[in-house]
Design an enzyme around this catalytic site. Structure first.
Site, PDB file in Angstrom:
ATOM      1  N   HIS A 279       0.831  -1.222   0.000  1.00 47.32           N
ATOM      2  CA  HIS A 279       0.000   0.000   0.000  1.00 47.32           C
ATOM      3  C   HIS A 279       0.862   1.267   0.000  1.00 47.32           C
ATOM      4  O   HIS A 279       2.018   1.220  -0.370  1.00 47.32           O
ATOM      5  CB  HIS A 279      -1.009  -0.060   1.150  1.00 47.32           C
ATOM      6  CG  HIS A 279      -1.750  -1.362   1.160  1.00 47.32           C
ATOM      7  ND1 HIS A 279      -2.836  -1.602   0.357  1.00 47.32           N
ATOM      8  CD2 HIS A 279      -1.501  -2.545   1.816  1.00 47.32           C
ATOM      9  CE1 HIS A 279      -3.242  -2.867   0.541  1.00 47.32           C
ATOM     10  NE2 HIS A 279      -2.449  -3.447   1.416  1.00 47.32           N
TER      11      HIS A 279
ATOM     12  N   GLU B  95      -2.470   0.385   7.714  1.00 47.34           N
ATOM     13  CA  GLU B  95      -1.585  -0.672   7.226  1.00 47.34           C
ATOM     14  C   GLU B  95      -0.362  -0.105   6.520  1.00 47.34           C
ATOM     15  O   GLU B  95       0.751  -0.583   6.706  1.00 47.34           O
ATOM     16  CB  GLU B  95      -2.354  -1.611   6.283  1.00 47.34           C
ATOM     17  CG  GLU B  95      -1.492  -2.742   5.737  1.00 47.34           C
ATOM     18  CD  GLU B  95      -2.238  -3.658   4.780  1.00 47.34           C
ATOM     19  OE1 GLU B  95      -3.447  -3.426   4.542  1.00 47.34           O
ATOM     20  OE2 GLU B  95      -1.605  -4.598   4.261  1.00 47.34           O
TER      21      GLU B  95
ATOM     22  N   HIS C 248       2.581  -7.084   4.383  1.00 49.69           N
ATOM     23  CA  HIS C 248       1.206  -6.598   4.590  1.00 49.69           C
ATOM     24  C   HIS C 248       0.752  -6.833   6.024  1.00 49.69           C
ATOM     25  O   HIS C 248       1.406  -7.537   6.793  1.00 49.69           O
ATOM     26  CB  HIS C 248       0.242  -7.313   3.631  1.00 49.69           C
ATOM     27  CG  HIS C 248       0.389  -6.854   2.212  1.00 49.69           C
ATOM     28  ND1 HIS C 248      -0.476  -5.972   1.626  1.00 49.69           N
ATOM     29  CD2 HIS C 248       1.343  -7.127   1.292  1.00 49.69           C
ATOM     30  CE1 HIS C 248      -0.069  -5.722   0.389  1.00 49.69           C
ATOM     31  NE2 HIS C 248       1.035  -6.417   0.156  1.00 49.69           N
TER      32      HIS C 248
ATOM     33  N   GLU D 281       1.414 -11.604   5.853  1.00 53.56           N
ATOM     34  CA  GLU D 281       0.320 -10.863   6.489  1.00 53.56           C
ATOM     35  C   GLU D 281       0.627 -10.862   7.981  1.00 53.56           C
ATOM     36  O   GLU D 281       0.412 -11.854   8.684  1.00 53.56           O
ATOM     37  CB  GLU D 281      -1.028 -11.536   6.209  1.00 53.56           C
ATOM     38  CG  GLU D 281      -1.490 -11.430   4.761  1.00 53.56           C
ATOM     39  CD  GLU D 281      -2.132 -10.073   4.420  1.00 53.56           C
ATOM     40  OE1 GLU D 281      -2.122  -9.160   5.263  1.00 53.56           O
ATOM     41  OE2 GLU D 281      -2.639  -9.948   3.282  1.00 53.56           O
TER      42      GLU D 281
HETATM   43 ZN    ZN Z   1      -2.360  -5.285   2.424  1.00 56.91          ZN
END
Ligand code: ZN
Length: 182
Positions: A10, A24, A78, A145
């Site tokens: 992102h 995030e 992430h 993640e």
């Molecule tokens: Zn993400």
């Protein structure tokens, strides 16, 4: 010398997952920069960052950056979001080489071991998904993640924790690429 691309998920107009306190895009950048710093200090390796500040980079461009750099490895960082979700998981593209599976194992194990020093988190497992950055990169690629922005927000707001997670990414990468120590 081995070549590596680190991808902070992102950025810019795309905040990724958000909670009351956290975005995030800020967390992924911190983890990515800590991983970079750790690797540069300790190992001989050439590193390309898809972003080093708060800018928007498209998914296609992230993959192109890694391919153009002729990376030996690609790691995308992430943070998860889901109501009542918690824990760590990692992803590779389903139709991938054995080498990629081995890298996923090395990275996954380093990161879960490190996070477990803080709290016994849920290991959500080694997974596969048709994510664009995994599909379009032409080298072994893993997407992590790192916990969930809501339920794990207390850990994700600790700078020392993000540094440890960044360094765990670095150790997994160094181990897999067998990077020479400086
Ligand atoms: Zn993400």
């Amino acid at each position: 010398m081995k070549r590596l691309t680190i991808d902070a998920g992102h950025g810019g107009e795309d905040p990724g997952a958000v909670s009351d306190k956290l975005r995030e895009k800020d967390i992924t950048l911190k983890i990515a920069l800590y991983a970079e710093e750790f690797l540069r200090k300790n190992f001989e390796v050439l590193i390309k960052m898809t972003r080093s500040n708060d800018v928007f980079v498209s998914l296609n461009e992230r993959a192109r950056i890694a391919n153009r750099f002729k990376s030996d490895l690609f790691v995308s960082i992430h943070v998860n979001a889901a109501t009542n979700g918690t824990g760590f998981e990692s992803y590779i593209y389903p139709e991938t080489k054995q080498q990629t599976r081995e890298f996923q194992k090395a990275l996954h194990s380093e990161i879960t071991t490190t996070i477990n020093k803080y709290r016994n988190i849920k290991d959500r497992g080694l997974k596969t998904a048709h994510y664009l950055v995994l599909k379009k990169t032409s080298m072994p690629a893993v997407l992590t993640e790192n916990l969930f922005i809501d339920l794990d927000g207390d850990l994700l707001s600790q700078e020392s924790f993000l540094k440890e997670v960044g360094e765990a990414h670095g150790r997994g990468i160094a181990e897999f690429l067998q990077l020479p120590k400086i």
